[in-house]
Design an enzyme around this catalytic site. Structure first.
Site, mmCIF file in Angstrom:
data_model
loop_
_atom_site.group_PDB
_atom_site.id
_atom_site.type_symbol
_atom_site.label_atom_id
_atom_site.label_comp_id
_atom_site.label_asym_id
_atom_site.label_seq_id
_atom_site.Cartn_x
_atom_site.Cartn_y
_atom_site.Cartn_z
ATOM 1 N N ASP A 18 -1.534 -0.127 2.894
ATOM 2 C CA ASP A 18 -0.379 0.259 2.060
ATOM 3 C C ASP A 18 -0.036 -0.842 1.059
ATOM 4 O OD1 ASP A 18 -0.238 2.479 3.793
ATOM 5 O OD2 ASP A 18 1.224 1.499 5.097
ATOM 6 N N GLU A 237 2.120 11.377 -0.337
ATOM 7 C CA GLU A 237 2.972 10.229 0.032
ATOM 8 C C GLU A 237 2.522 9.017 -0.784
ATOM 9 O OE1 GLU A 237 2.291 9.715 4.265
ATOM 10 O OE2 GLU A 237 0.258 8.974 3.949
HETATM 11 O O1 FUB Z 1 1.263 2.863 7.175
HETATM 12 C C1 FUB Z 1 1.978 3.959 7.657
HETATM 13 C C2 FUB Z 1 1.870 5.134 6.740
HETATM 14 O O2 FUB Z 1 0.510 5.522 6.559
HETATM 15 C C3 FUB Z 1 2.372 4.896 5.350
HETATM 16 O O3 FUB Z 1 3.742 4.944 5.262
HETATM 17 C C4 FUB Z 1 1.687 5.993 4.612
HETATM 18 O O4 FUB Z 1 1.712 5.854 3.231
HETATM 19 C C5 FUB Z 1 0.311 5.940 5.211
HETATM 20 O O5 FUB Z 1 -0.507 4.990 4.583
#
Ligand code: FUB
Length: 495
Positions: A18, A237
């Site tokens: 991330d 996301e």
């Molecule tokens: O790292 C946890 C979650 O997985 C993140 O919030 C998302 O974007 C995905 O990468």
């Protein structure tokens, strides 16, 4: 051998997914989540930052832990893990960290609010500041407060956030009570809150912050309408915002989950049109690679783009351990054309190196950019238990940790892009396992073998070699195992 940058570009035992890269002063800092090596769920570690001088992207320095989950006042059961953060420098010169908390396997990650911490330096000890709030001081939980990213545009500070599940339009939810129950539970909102959000609780959202860096100015709203058709590459996301010359680039992880895409606008808060895919951690979309023949196990990805010393890069993460819970930071150079297009980057072993790796010396096998048996799975938020090749680790009795590509079986391809060769004569491989057969060495998947390295079962790490007359020049190196049982591969060497 001079210091080189590989993918993954941080120490091989470091798992920072991330990643949001930012330049402060003359260094680039990577802010990200912190997975455990072989962890059983997402983001089990405290935020740990690395930085590198902008003129040497092979020289990453561990700045240390900048913020601990236990500093969050809501830390505890069930939400004890900090997810994908971002940092922005405020107008007061201080550094502001935004994040959200979650529980095991993402449970509770959509409950909000967005939390903030602050520090006088980019990688010092951040202190909890507060939650993002309405002018009356109550926590802002409009839409889904997930994966916040912070963006400063002149004197204005924006936060972007959100998630999007398919087929959960208000129309569908109003008619389908089972689905509504699922969404109520997932988002921790009442059916009334969900249905009374006229433009849908899903989707990428923007809000503007007051100078206190916590209070919302105006109303949060979608930057892309819920109904927008991006040809299957709609937002899922991982919101991230960057300015490229006079345009705004919204970078996000799409419904495919393994790719970062971009959308472009003249404004930071509206009118975004789909641009394309920037990178896929399975290389899907590059040179005819499809979802079916992805070049790695895929899962989530999350990252952004940044210009460093006149070169644009995309930062993203790859998966290891047959899992979505041990993800490592990678990066590739990209080009942004005068008409604001980005051609999809191919994934490589030499992303930040500024060119191919030297075609001599010994490299850890785990810098392979392709690891595939031809049937690699996609696994967001899970660990697989069936056998397929993957990056793994083992702690030795000596206290050292060894990292290797595990469960290589007949037909497995391990690929490295790119090396620059000059006068190469031998290739050596360090392996162990019950496998019996050979690694065929190719520089072109449609060409013939340039070498064959035979191996027989070995309980200990064992080095075998063969003549390998690769022509001078820049080439990928592909190893294909032909044989019985499985082997693990630790190193590849060129002499
Ligand atoms: O790292 C946890 C979650 O997985 C993140 O919030 C998302 O974007 C995905 O990468």
């Amino acid at each position: 051998m001079k210091k080189q940058a590989f993918n993954p570009f941080l120490p091989l035992g470091e798992y920072i997914p991330d990643g949001e890269p930012h330049i402060f002063g003359d260094r680039v800092y990577l802010y990200g989540s912190h997975d455990n090596e072989g962890g059983w769920t997402f983001c089990m570690g405290d935020y740990t930052v690395y930085s590198a001088p902008v003129n040497d992207l092979s020289d990453w320095r561990r700045e240390g832990v900048i913020y601990r989950a236990s500093q969050d006042p809501d830390f505890g059961e069930p939400r004890r893990f900090m997810y994908a953060p971002d940092v922005v420098q405020g107008k007061d010169g201080r550094y502001y960290l935004y994040y959200c908390m979650s529980g095991d396997f993402g449970v509770g990650g959509y409950f909000g609010p967005i939390q903030a911490a602050v520090c006088d330096t980019p990688a010092g000890e951040f202190q909890y500041l507060g939650y993002v709030r309405w002018p009356d001081g109550s926590p802002m939980k409009k839409y889904v407060c997930f994966d916040p990213c912070a963006f400063r545009d002149g004197d204005r500070i924006y936060l972007y956030y959100g998630t999007q599940y398919p087929d959960e339009s208000n129309d569908i939810l109003a008619k389908d009570s089972e689905k509504m129950l699922e969404v109520v539970e997932r988002f921790n909102k009442t059916p009334e809150e969900i249905l009374s959000t006229p433009d849908n609780v899903n989707g990428p959202i923007v809000l503007e912050l007051e100078d206190d860096m916590l209070t919302v100015k105006g109303e949060p709203h979608h930057i892309i309408p819920y109904e927008a058709d991006f040809g299957g590459h709609e937002f899922f996301e991982a919101s991230s915002m960057r300015k490229v010359r006079d345009k705004y680039f919204f970078v996000y992880s799409s419904q495919y989950n393994h790719e970062l895409c971009y959308a472009v606008s003249d404004f930071p808060d509206r009118d975004f049109t789909y641009g394309g895919t920037i990178v896929s951690n399975g290389d899907v979309g590059v040179n005819g690679v499809t979802e079916e023949c992805r070049m790695n196990m895929t899962g989530t990805t999350h990252g952004s783009i940044i210009e460093i010393n006149g070169q644009w890069y995309v930062f993203y993460h790859r998966l290891t351990h047959k899992s979505d819970y041990s993800r490592q930071a990678c990066a590739e150079p990209i080009e942004i054309t005068p008409d604001y297009r980005i051609k999809q980057a191919e994934i490589t072993s030499c992303g930040l190196n500024g060119g191919p790796l030297e075609g001599n010396g010994t490299y850890p096998a785990v810098i392979a950019c392709y690891i595939t048996n031809g049937n690699m799975p996609h696994g967001a938020n899970k660990i697989f238990d069936h056998s397929f090749p993957h990056v793994n680790h083992e702690e030795c009795p000596s206290g050292d940790t060894v990292r290797f590509i595990d469960e290589i079986s007949d037909g497995t391809l391990v690929g490295f892009k790119y090396f620059s060769f000059s006068g190469l004569s031998r290739i050596s491989l360090t392996y162990r396992g019950e496998g019996k057969g050979s690694f065929i060495v190719l520089t072109d998947l449609k060409g013939s073998a340039v070498a064959e390295v035979a191996l027989s079962p070995s309980q200990e790490w064992n080095e075998v070699s063969a003549e390998c007359p690769i022509a001078d020049g820049v080439h990928p190196v592909y190893l294909i195992f032909k044989g019985e049982n499985t082997v693990s591969l630790k190193d590849i060497s060129f002499k």
